[in-house]
Design an enzyme around this catalytic site. Sequence first.
Site, mmCIF file in Angstrom:
data_model
loop_
_atom_site.group_PDB
_atom_site.id
_atom_site.type_symbol
_atom_site.label_atom_id
_atom_site.label_comp_id
_atom_site.label_asym_id
_atom_site.label_seq_id
_atom_site.Cartn_x
_atom_site.Cartn_y
_atom_site.Cartn_z
ATOM 1 N N ASP A 25 -2.825 -1.402 10.550
ATOM 2 C CA ASP A 25 -3.023 -1.347 9.094
ATOM 3 C C ASP A 25 -3.687 -2.602 8.540
ATOM 4 O OD1 ASP A 25 -1.751 1.058 8.892
ATOM 5 O OD2 ASP A 25 0.129 0.259 8.079
ATOM 6 N N LYS A 39 0.847 -1.216 0.000
ATOM 7 C CA LYS A 39 0.000 0.000 0.000
ATOM 8 C C LYS A 39 0.867 1.244 0.000
ATOM 9 C CE LYS A 39 0.679 1.220 4.594
ATOM 10 N NZ LYS A 39 1.467 2.368 5.027
HETATM 11 O O1 C5P Z 1 -0.510 -1.238 15.129
HETATM 12 P P1 C5P Z 1 0.905 -1.498 14.749
HETATM 13 O O2 C5P Z 1 1.439 -2.748 15.388
HETATM 14 O O3 C5P Z 1 1.170 -1.460 13.294
HETATM 15 O O4 C5P Z 1 1.726 -0.284 15.379
HETATM 16 C C1 C5P Z 1 3.120 -0.329 15.560
HETATM 17 C C2 C5P Z 1 3.520 0.852 16.424
HETATM 18 O O5 C5P Z 1 3.362 2.061 15.690
HETATM 19 C C3 C5P Z 1 2.694 1.033 17.673
HETATM 20 O O6 C5P Z 1 3.205 0.279 18.744
HETATM 21 C C4 C5P Z 1 2.813 2.526 17.910
HETATM 22 O O7 C5P Z 1 4.059 2.826 18.521
HETATM 23 C C5 C5P Z 1 2.872 3.088 16.517
HETATM 24 N N1 C5P Z 1 1.557 3.516 16.024
HETATM 25 C C6 C5P Z 1 0.973 4.645 16.559
HETATM 26 N N2 C5P Z 1 -0.250 5.059 16.107
HETATM 27 C C7 C5P Z 1 -0.873 4.392 15.123
HETATM 28 C C8 C5P Z 1 -0.291 3.253 14.544
HETATM 29 C C9 C5P Z 1 0.935 2.849 15.024
HETATM 30 O O8 C5P Z 1 1.528 5.284 17.462
HETATM 31 N N3 C5P Z 1 -2.047 4.841 14.671
#
Ligand code: C5P
Length: 312
Positions: free
Chosen positions: A161, A17
């Site tokens: 995501d 993406k």
């Molecule tokens: O949800 P995901 O595992 O992809 O997120 C990885 C990290 O990215 C989270 O632990 C956080 O630190 C950061 N993140 C965030 N806000 C989001 C998505 C991700 O702070 N909306």
Amino acid sequence: MFQWLDGQSVLMRAPAKLNLHLQVLGRRTDGFHDLETVMVKLALHDTLRLSKLSSSSSEDPSHINLSVLACAPFFQQAAGSLPLIPTDERNLVVRAARLLQFETGCTAGADIELYKRIPVEAGLGGGSSDAAATLVGLNQLWGLSLSVTELETLAAKLGSDIPFFINTHTAALCRGRGELITPIPVRCNFPVLLAQPENGLSTPAVFKKWGEINAVSDQHSVGPILDALRLGKSATVSHLLSNALQSPAEHLSPQLLQLTSLLRKFNLPGFLMTGSGSCCFGLCHSFRQATSLSSHLRATRMARVSVSTLHP
Ligand code: C5P
């Protein structure tokens, strides 16, 4: 999105993406950030083959056996410096399979072959897309009959995501952590130049840096780019690209800053970093422009490059 091979295996396409618009609205009490982002799927994809464990196997019948083969174009040029792609519970594919077993009580296992083309730590959503493809594919392979909504709920438990990749829509406006999805129509396509600097970026580190330099970030409204995508106004889309995480990412990575400085000199209709980086993309006038710029970039050795388009 999936294709049965022989009753024993399912083949899945897991697209990358791009974020054409990414606004960080603020930090939440759970440590995540509220986002407003427009995501589009690309033709560039990983492929997963998910197979039932053979009955002659002496292994645990619920075993999840992942093997990874890193493929061109991004991995071939980095031979010798391949990022380690784990095949155990650190890989979102294994976590997705385990979550599906846990939530449904399913005791079946699977052999999963992952053909990896999407670079890692790039902001292209490769790991998230692989996890979504695993949920959708194993739902078929194991005959679980979970609905798309149920799969999206499981996906949100794995990562922000991942729900975007459960559905087959090309594009969506994503809010919340990124998991609240509104599909949007897209009536244009572009040759897309992808350029990944040698060093990837950690998503939490980029969000942390955003918090430190938050005061200088610009506010961009999402309405105009949604209208331009809906009306097929490619040139307008190119002018409206914005990513609030690009500046923090450039603070963290001198290689990225060098790359974006070079891309600025190319006569591209628009270019941007995707997600939390470090991959950048240019929306090009034509394939001729995309391939000519990709040759030029490759020669500089500043980035690994490829040309793609939006998901057909
Ligand atoms: O949800 P995901 O595992 O992809 O997120 C990885 C990290 O990215 C989270 O632990 C956080 O630190 C950061 N993140 C965030 N806000 C989001 C998505 C991700 O702070 N909306």
